[in-house]
Scaffold this active site. Sequence first.
Site, PDB file in Angstrom:
ATOM      1  N   LYS A 114      -7.474  66.195 -39.706  1.00 25.39           N
ATOM      2  CA  LYS A 114      -7.288  65.875 -38.283  1.00 25.39           C
ATOM      3  C   LYS A 114      -5.804  65.963 -37.966  1.00 25.39           C
ATOM      4  O   LYS A 114      -5.138  66.878 -38.372  1.00 25.39           O
ATOM      5  CB  LYS A 114      -7.862  64.508 -37.993  1.00 25.39           C
ATOM      6  CG  LYS A 114      -9.374  64.562 -37.871  1.00 25.39           C
ATOM      7  CD  LYS A 114      -9.826  63.342 -37.219  1.00 25.39           C
ATOM      8  CE  LYS A 114     -10.714  63.564 -36.029  1.00 25.39           C
ATOM      9  NZ  LYS A 114     -10.675  62.457 -35.135  1.00 25.39           N
ATOM     10  N   ASP A 161      15.524  67.243 -28.933  1.00 19.33           N
ATOM     11  CA  ASP A 161      15.436  66.026 -28.109  1.00 19.33           C
ATOM     12  C   ASP A 161      16.654  66.087 -27.186  1.00 19.33           C
ATOM     13  O   ASP A 161      17.174  67.188 -26.929  1.00 19.33           O
ATOM     14  CB  ASP A 161      15.443  64.767 -28.994  1.00 19.33           C
ATOM     15  CG  ASP A 161      15.065  63.493 -28.234  1.00 19.33           C
ATOM     16  OD1 ASP A 161      13.866  63.263 -28.011  1.00 19.33           O
ATOM     17  OD2 ASP A 161      15.978  62.738 -27.846  1.00 19.33           O
TER      18      ASP A 161
HETATM   19  P1  NDP Z   1      17.801  66.728 -22.142  1.00 16.78           P
HETATM   20  O1  NDP Z   1      19.040  66.555 -22.917  1.00 16.78           O
HETATM   21  O2  NDP Z   1      17.292  68.098 -21.885  1.00 16.78           O
HETATM   22  O3  NDP Z   1      17.948  66.003 -20.720  1.00 16.78           O
HETATM   23  C1  NDP Z   1      18.239  64.641 -20.560  1.00 16.78           C
HETATM   24  C2  NDP Z   1      18.459  64.392 -19.077  1.00 16.78           C
HETATM   25  O4  NDP Z   1      18.491  62.984 -18.840  1.00 16.78           O
HETATM   26  C3  NDP Z   1      19.781  64.949 -18.566  1.00 16.78           C
HETATM   27  O5  NDP Z   1      19.592  65.424 -17.238  1.00 16.78           O
HETATM   28  C4  NDP Z   1      20.675  63.701 -18.578  1.00 16.78           C
HETATM   29  O6  NDP Z   1      21.774  63.749 -17.663  1.00 16.78           O
HETATM   30  C5  NDP Z   1      19.687  62.675 -18.106  1.00 16.78           C
HETATM   31  N1  NDP Z   1      20.122  61.318 -18.399  1.00 16.78           N
HETATM   32  C6  NDP Z   1      20.615  60.825 -19.550  1.00 16.78           C
HETATM   33  N2  NDP Z   1      20.880  59.509 -19.431  1.00 16.78           N
HETATM   34  C7  NDP Z   1      20.518  59.177 -18.158  1.00 16.78           C
HETATM   35  C8  NDP Z   1      20.518  57.969 -17.404  1.00 16.78           C
HETATM   36  N3  NDP Z   1      20.950  56.822 -17.946  1.00 16.78           N
HETATM   37  N4  NDP Z   1      20.060  57.990 -16.130  1.00 16.78           N
HETATM   38  C9  NDP Z   1      19.606  59.137 -15.566  1.00 16.78           C
HETATM   39  N5  NDP Z   1      19.600  60.316 -16.221  1.00 16.78           N
HETATM   40  C10 NDP Z   1      20.044  60.333 -17.491  1.00 16.78           C
HETATM   41  O7  NDP Z   1      16.685  65.838 -22.890  1.00 16.78           O
HETATM   42  P2  NDP Z   1      15.108  65.991 -22.825  1.00 16.78           P
HETATM   43  O8  NDP Z   1      14.687  66.348 -21.452  1.00 16.78           O
HETATM   44  O9  NDP Z   1      14.675  66.834 -23.958  1.00 16.78           O
HETATM   45  O10 NDP Z   1      14.647  64.498 -23.176  1.00 16.78           O
HETATM   46  C11 NDP Z   1      14.514  63.493 -22.171  1.00 16.78           C
HETATM   47  C12 NDP Z   1      13.687  62.338 -22.697  1.00 16.78           C
HETATM   48  O11 NDP Z   1      12.397  62.804 -23.103  1.00 16.78           O
HETATM   49  C13 NDP Z   1      14.250  61.611 -23.929  1.00 16.78           C
HETATM   50  O12 NDP Z   1      13.896  60.245 -23.850  1.00 16.78           O
HETATM   51  C14 NDP Z   1      13.500  62.260 -25.084  1.00 16.78           C
HETATM   52  O13 NDP Z   1      13.461  61.425 -26.229  1.00 16.78           O
HETATM   53  C15 NDP Z   1      12.128  62.421 -24.452  1.00 16.78           C
HETATM   54  N6  NDP Z   1      11.267  63.417 -25.079  1.00 16.78           N
HETATM   55  C16 NDP Z   1      11.665  64.727 -25.148  1.00 16.78           C
HETATM   56  C17 NDP Z   1      10.837  65.661 -25.715  1.00 16.78           C
HETATM   57  C18 NDP Z   1      11.167  67.118 -25.723  1.00 16.78           C
HETATM   58  O14 NDP Z   1      10.276  67.929 -26.031  1.00 16.78           O
HETATM   59  N7  NDP Z   1      12.366  67.532 -25.366  1.00 16.78           N
HETATM   60  C19 NDP Z   1       9.552  65.273 -26.341  1.00 16.78           C
HETATM   61  C20 NDP Z   1       9.185  63.887 -26.115  1.00 16.78           C
HETATM   62  C21 NDP Z   1      10.049  63.009 -25.546  1.00 16.78           C
HETATM   63  P3  NDP Z   1      23.282  64.010 -18.173  1.00 16.78           P
HETATM   64  O15 NDP Z   1      23.344  65.494 -18.276  1.00 16.78           O
HETATM   65  O16 NDP Z   1      24.129  63.434 -17.103  1.00 16.78           O
HETATM   66  O17 NDP Z   1      23.436  63.314 -19.488  1.00 16.78           O
END
Ligand code: NDP
Length: 452
Positions: A114, A161
């Site tokens: 699984k 991430d």
């Molecule tokens: P990215 O680095 O692509 O993007 C992160 C985004 O969040 C950026 O726009 C960043 O802005 C913004 N950000 C960071 N801190 C803050 C804050 N305090 N308030 C508002 N915006 C903020 O990361 P991901 O999109 O890959 O990941 C985002 C979340 O999703 C994380 O928690 C990650 O663990 C989770 N996740 C991601 C997966 C994936 O496939 N990528 C899978 C499962 C979970 P700035 O540029 O200003 O820092």
Amino acid sequence: MPERLPPLGGDSEYLEGITHEGLRGVLQQVLERDGAEREFMSAVHEIIFRVPWLDDRGQLQVNRGFRVQFSSAIGPYKGGLRFRDGVNLSIIKFLGFEQCFKNALTTLPMGGGKASRSRRAGGSDFEPKGRSDAEIMKFCQSFMSELYHHIGHYTDVPAGDIGVGAKEIGYLFGQYKRLTRCHTGTLTGKGLEWGGSLMRPEATGFGAVYFAGELLADVGDSLKGKRCIVSGSGNVAQHCAMKLLEEGAVVLAMSDSRGYVYQEEGLTRDQIMEIKGRRSGRLEEYTSPTAQYVGDKGRRVWQLAIPVDMAFPCATQHELDRDDAVALAEHGCKYVFEGANMPCTPAATKVFQDRGIMYGPGKAVNAGGVAVSGLEMSQDRIGLQWSREEPDPALHEWLPVVQVDAKLRGIMRSIYQTAKAAAKEYDVSLAAGANIAGFLKVAEAQLAQGAV
Ligand code: NDP
């Protein structure tokens, strides 16, 4: 009343805040001996290493690398790598801990078994923002020069991430190959031409919307016309916003760590694409004749004083607190789905509960990313690439034809149903149901293998 588990290792502000409603009762049913939950919840390996690299001025920089592996009971360790200023062991441990339940929920058919995922997380306090490509490459090569000792196709398979996208995965994979002389699927999120899967970049954001669609359909509602706030503007947020538009919803706002962009009648596809194009820059540099940029100044995007139906926190941990939850409730929000890992504080989730807001927890809602990573691992093992939507005529008749998007939808449906069934059986919330369902899979596998 929710029960509080002992903090993992006692060194985490995040972990101390975690409540696992009902989980202790389930643990005791499974284990029937005192104190064993601590063994289950302890990381097996905590790997910490120095990452020295030369910056563009020829000066030596030293960062710290982390790798935490919790359990490989149901398959190789699997989870993201995070590169961001401020990353520490505590953050990596909370990510790995959450990953445990998430991976177990994916229910992927691998080999004869699984789900074949397990829990681990890693990363570094290196901040790629503001660094040149040459610096990022040198850092990634040095990071992998240590990490490669601990990972492998059947051992531990890292992914992206925060701060780790296609570029970083490319540099990490190149160095892994240089050191091992093996082209295997040891990292996921690879480029399509060198072992990646279609839809891996979209999977987490799309999966969050598919999960939301399942829950809404279950309560006789739909995404059509729903006014949504999406936080973040990175990988997860962009794809979540795009899929929401495709499903007929309205995306009112997106944000980054300094502020947010919003448009009363909703952002257009082109605007979201432009925001996406700014990924390496700041949202404040985004200009549009119609959308407004608002600097944060303590009032986060959740406090936007406009009617809202749904919130998708897709940025980072603890980005939505009690006051934000109250503001959302006052502006009419009925649903919250966590695209990020643990973005809502326990006080915020309490407000959701008290104000009747339906809440989808991150470990279920954002599992689409690791699910498609799992599909990427399967494709790497059989040496084929599956299609996105249409069956691929190039495949042999006897090989399974997998359409990645349909598979992702099916996995998200199954995760919703599994969490809901556990919530019903144990008479707890959907969030606790997801914890219990994920935990039971890992615990039963560990017990069967005599691992505890
Ligand atoms: P990215 O680095 O692509 O993007 C992160 C985004 O969040 C950026 O726009 C960043 O802005 C913004 N950000 C960071 N801190 C803050 C804050 N305090 N308030 C508002 N915006 C903020 O990361 P991901 O999109 O890959 O990941 C985002 C979340 O999703 C994380 O928690 C990650 O663990 C989770 N996740 C991601 C997966 C994936 O496939 N990528 C899978 C499962 C979970 P700035 O540029 O200003 O820092």
